[in-house]
Design a protein around this motif. Structure first.
Motif, PDB file in Angstrom:
ATOM      1  N   PHE B  81       0.921  -1.140   0.114  1.00 34.74           N
ATOM      2  CA  PHE B  81       0.104  -0.082  -0.266  1.00 34.74           C
ATOM      3  C   PHE B  81       1.016   1.230  -0.037  1.00 34.74           C
ATOM      4  O   PHE B  81       1.764   1.024   0.751  1.00 34.74           O
ATOM      5  N   PRO B  83       0.334   5.302   0.534  1.00 37.24           N
ATOM      6  CA  PRO B  83      -0.654   6.328   0.805  1.00 37.24           C
ATOM      7  C   PRO B  83      -0.390   7.663  -0.044  1.00 37.24           C
ATOM      8  O   PRO B  83       0.702   7.623  -0.551  1.00 37.24           O
ATOM      9  N   SER B  85       0.279  10.615   0.627  1.00 36.55           N
ATOM     10  CA  SER B  85       1.368  11.485   0.851  1.00 36.55           C
ATOM     11  C   SER B  85       2.579  10.842   0.803  1.00 36.55           C
ATOM     12  O   SER B  85       3.562  11.584   1.357  1.00 36.55           O
ATOM     13  N   GLY B  86       2.758   9.651   0.600  1.00 39.84           N
ATOM     14  CA  GLY B  86       3.831   8.964   0.849  1.00 39.84           C
ATOM     15  C   GLY B  86       3.994   8.768   2.301  1.00 39.84           C
ATOM     16  O   GLY B  86       3.618   8.929   3.138  1.00 39.84           O
ATOM     17  N   ALA B  87       5.516   7.832   2.210  1.00 41.08           N
ATOM     18  CA  ALA B  87       5.711   7.777   3.918  1.00 41.08           C
ATOM     19  C   ALA B  87       7.418   7.448   4.015  1.00 41.08           C
ATOM     20  O   ALA B  87       7.936   6.413   3.216  1.00 41.08           O
ATOM     21  N   VAL B  88       7.732   8.382   4.854  1.00 41.72           N
ATOM     22  CA  VAL B  88       9.267   8.113   5.220  1.00 41.72           C
ATOM     23  C   VAL B  88       9.359   8.915   6.542  1.00 41.72           C
ATOM     24  O   VAL B  88       8.619  10.049   6.707  1.00 41.72           O
ATOM     25  N   PHE B  89       9.989   8.392   7.422  1.00 37.80           N
ATOM     26  CA  PHE B  89      10.275   9.061   8.992  1.00 37.80           C
ATOM     27  C   PHE B  89      11.118  10.192   8.543  1.00 37.80           C
ATOM     28  O   PHE B  89      11.955  10.312   8.001  1.00 37.80           O
ATOM     29  N   ALA B  90      10.568  11.305   9.240  1.00 34.81           N
ATOM     30  CA  ALA B  90      11.184  12.772   9.132  1.00 34.81           C
ATOM     31  C   ALA B  90      12.601  12.723   9.403  1.00 34.81           C
ATOM     32  O   ALA B  90      13.330  13.554   8.834  1.00 34.81           O
ATOM     33  N   ILE B  92      15.055  10.388   9.773  1.00 36.09           N
ATOM     34  CA  ILE B  92      16.014   9.442   9.451  1.00 36.09           C
ATOM     35  C   ILE B  92      16.222   9.386   7.850  1.00 36.09           C
ATOM     36  O   ILE B  92      15.397   9.986   7.198  1.00 36.09           O
ATOM     37  N   TYR B  97      15.764   4.221   6.359  1.00 34.23           N
ATOM     38  CA  TYR B  97      14.272   3.925   6.236  1.00 34.23           C
ATOM     39  C   TYR B  97      14.120   2.569   5.326  1.00 34.23           C
ATOM     40  O   TYR B  97      13.487   1.808   5.598  1.00 34.23           O
ATOM     41  N   TRP B 101      12.799  -1.054   6.647  1.00 30.79           N
ATOM     42  CA  TRP B 101      11.568  -1.690   5.989  1.00 30.79           C
ATOM     43  C   TRP B 101      12.046  -3.164   5.632  1.00 30.79           C
ATOM     44  O   TRP B 101      11.177  -3.870   5.685  1.00 30.79           O
ATOM     45  N   ARG B 141       8.685  11.385  -1.485  1.00 29.47           N
ATOM     46  CA  ARG B 141       8.214  10.363  -0.568  1.00 29.47           C
ATOM     47  C   ARG B 141       7.331   9.360  -0.994  1.00 29.47           C
ATOM     48  O   ARG B 141       7.435   8.124  -0.850  1.00 29.47           O
ATOM     49  N   GLN B 145       8.142   5.096  -1.102  1.00 34.75           N
ATOM     50  CA  GLN B 145       7.244   4.182  -0.495  1.00 34.75           C
ATOM     51  C   GLN B 145       6.509   2.880  -1.831  1.00 34.75           C
ATOM     52  O   GLN B 145       6.368   2.125  -1.656  1.00 34.75           O
TER      53      GLN B 145
END
Lengths: 431, 250
Positions: B81, B83, B85-90, B92, B97, B101, B141, B145
């Motif tokens: 999946f 999302p 807005s994408g996803a990456v920890f701000a 690191i 990341y 993962w 981002r 993802q």
């Protein structure tokens, strides 16, 4: 299970989570435990029947004082006290000067501001400060750091303008005769108390009565255990929130939960929580154990002479009671945090517990059977009976209300978590 | 060649947020390789994706996604999946990341440099590796993802608004990637971009206020939405939707 452990270990490697989830809370919690121990020590010393060690240690305070060493750099008594009566200027009477150059005010002097410096009798203050300060100024407006103003009716009022000045005024308490009187007072109170022997309060619902004289040992233990449980619950509740917040702020929550599966993710959340609380307990329990033993002596663990099964039930009831209150407050606050009444939801359990405590405490005024029954009922009701559960080892709470409280709390806690699990799943992003 | 199409099956489905009904589908059977889920804001697209991922439990009924053999796909094993807005920890780096993962998903932190290297290259992740999450744009981002999603080799890739905010170049790039990957896996894409979906999708589901307004091939959905009888000139999906919305308003 193996996958959940694997996920937990992977998550711990995120530096931000490791610091905010373990390091900071651990330091803060251990700081709280230290404060808790210090407060316990101070309270125990204050309530001691014996003269405090600090008073007994210094046999000759007139000759040597630690406070004088801190303030003046020497523990020796100060030279003879110089009394400086300030003189009003002849022209307007408003301006005043010291009588001579030796009387120039120093920050560590004491000033007596009076209506008429020329006629005021300072003998009481000379008695207090002889050998403790260098100069006592009698004036209308002079200002060293310690000023005692005496109004026309003779009422004194003191102002200090530095922490050192507070020490200067405290020197008056460390005179030898004051010390002797304080030691004697403590001894007299101790003698009276000892002449009564062990004191027991007998109530219809307390088998064998409450040992009032043993409170000194049972109260610190009970309060410290209670606070440990509270800190552990706070850590547990915040753990969930911290992880969820961190993940959702970075938009990683949904992809990760989707990739790992809800079950594995929640299991990892619980493992992180257990690790967080476990590391706190591992560090704090020995600290509290040895700290209490050191502060209050081995008597503090007299409560532990109660049967092990009773102590286990009490601990379980305590954890469940506090757990229920915090979960209710936290769920209510999360679900209604956009409402203006959210604060009410948060304090509701505290308010209910407070009302329960007032009614429960008030019932002791009337030593009747009906009041005893009321106390038992109140103790069995979750949240309402939080105080009696907390104080159970002291008040020797009967087993039945303790058990009922524990079981009902467990059922309500389970219901609250189960009932809200779906809501949380549906609002993961919002939470 | 193996049939990689998936079937979306819903029976008496009702998904709610507290008392608010977010999705209500009495019956749905849709089979496709690239399934487009279209609809206005609040139509229930994200709710459908969350329910498919198991993040939302239906209040009643069932929702399943099955492969060509009729076996149910499981979210954590068969789906990926990405999302909106994408996803990456701000705080690191992208590299950290990716390692995190890959450790979680493949038990191998170096997976992205080996088996997953193709997607790192294909989605141009290499220049981003040293950057922290907070330094990335929304599109970057999303690329990260997306690469991670492909690395888990899912049978179904769920995209939430992947084309939102992309320029023409990036839109074409992503479309090309979907075209390349559709031979290996199925896609379920929720989007507002009718023009893009018209080119990509072989099955369209149109949601309106939490229920299915139309389902079928692009031409069937266009006809249904615009209420066009056979023989008349076919409208584009965008125009059909416009006609449909106009009719709704009237």
């Amino acid at each position: 299970m193996r996958k959940a452990i694997h996920l937990t270990l992977s998550l711990i490697r995120i530096p931000h989570l490791a610091v905010s989830l373990f390091l900071f809370p651990l330091l803060i919690s251990l700081g709280l435990v230290v404060i808790q121990l210090v407060v316990t020590g101070v309270l125990l010393k204050a309530s001691s029947l014996e003269a405090p060690q600090s008073l007994l240690a210094n046999q000759h305070p007139d000759e040597s004082s630690l406070l004088r060493r801190i303030l003046y750099g020497s523990p020796e008594p100060r030279p003879a006290l110089r009394i400086c009566r300030w003189i009003s200027a002849a022209q307007d009477g408003a301006h005043e000067d010291p009588p001579n150059t030796d009387c120039a005010p120093d920050r560590l002097d004491v000033a007596l501001r009076v209506v008429d410096p020329g006629t005021f009798d300072p003998s009481r203050y000379v008695e207090l400060f002889s050998g403790q300060v260098d100069r006592l100024h009698v004036c209308k407006s002079c200002q060293p750091d310690a000023v005692i103003t005496i109004d026309s009716a003779g009422r004194p009022r003191s102002e200090v303008y530095s922490v050192y000045a507070l020490g200067v005024l405290s020197l008056a308490y460390s005179k030898g005769e004051v010390r002797d009187q304080r030691i004697q007072l403590r001894r007299n109170i101790g003698d009276i108390t000892k002449s009564f022997g062990e004191l027991h309060l007998h109530l219809p619902d307390v088998e064998g009565g409450i040992g009032i004289s043993q409170l000194r040992s049972s109260v610190p233990f009970t309060l410290n255990v209670g606070f440990l449980v509270l800190i552990a619950l706070w850590l547990a509740l915040r753990a969930h929130r911290k992880v969820l917040d961190y993940f959702s702020h970075n938009n990683v929550l949904l992809p990760l939960v989707a990739a790992c599966g809800k079950g594995r993710f929640y299991a990892a959340l619980w493992m992180l929580t257990v690790l967080r609380v476990g590391s706190f307990l591992l560090a704090s329990v020995p600290m509290v154990f040895f700290g209490l033993q050191d502060i209050a002596g081995p008597d503090v663990f007299r409560v532990l002479e109660m049967p092990v099964w009773w102590l286990l039930i009490w601990t379980a009831a305590l954890v469940l009671a506090f757990g229920l209150a915090t979960v209710v407050a936290s769920i209510a606050e999360l679900k209604h945090r956009h409402s203006v009444l959210s604060l009410c939801y948060k304090v509701m359990p505290i308010l209910v517990a407070l009302i329960g405590t007032i009614v429960w405490g008030g019932s002791f005024v009337l030593p009747t059977e009906s009041m005893a029954t009321l106390r038992v009922w109140l103790s069995a009701i979750p949240i309402v009976g939080m105080t009696p559960i907390f104080l159970a080892p002291i008040i020797k709470l009967p087993l039945v209300p303790l058990l009922v409280h524990m079981v009902v709390c467990f059922a309500l806690l389970r219901w609250a978590l189960w009932h809200n699990a779906q809501w949380f799943a549906a609002h993961l992003e919002e939470v | 060649m193996k049939d990689i199409r998936v079937s979306l099956e819903a029976h008496s489905l009702s998904v709610r947020y507290s008392n608010l009904v977010a999705l209500e589908i009495p019956q749905l059977l849709a089979r496709g390789q690239v399934i487009a889920v279209l609809g206005h804001n609040g139509a229930g697209k994200s709710t459908l994706i969350k329910a498919l991922l198991g993040l939302l439990v239906p209040h009643s009924g069932s929702l399943e996604i099955k492969d060509s053999d009729g076996a149910c796909l499981r979210a954590e094993e068969d789906m990926a999946f990405c999302p909106e807005s994408g996803a990456v920890f701000a705080d690191i780096t992208v590299e950290a990341y990716l390692r995190l993962w890959c450790r979680i998903k493949h038990d191998d932190p170096q997976y992205y440099t080996e088996a997953g290297a193709h997607y790192v290259e294909r989605l141009s992740i290499e220049p981003l590796l040293r950057k922290r999450g907070r330094e990335l744009s929304k599109g970057q981002r999303r690329r990260v993802q997306t690469a991670l999603g492909f690395m888990s080799d899912p049978r179904l890739f769920l995209f939430d608004e992947p084309f939102d905010g992309l320029d023409v170049q990036r839109t074409n790039d992503l479309m090309e990637i979907v075209e390349e990957e559709r031979t290996k896996r199925a896609f379920l894409i929720s989007s507002h971009r009718m023009d893009v979906m018209e080119r990509l999708a072989d099955l369209v589901i149109v949601l309106r206020n939490g229920s299915v307004a139309s389902v079928g091939s692009v031409s069937k959905v266009c006809s249904e939405l615009a209420n066009i009888t056979s023989g008349e000139a076919r409208l584009s999906l965008t125009d059909a939707m416009r006609v449909h919305l106009q009719a709704m308003r009237e």
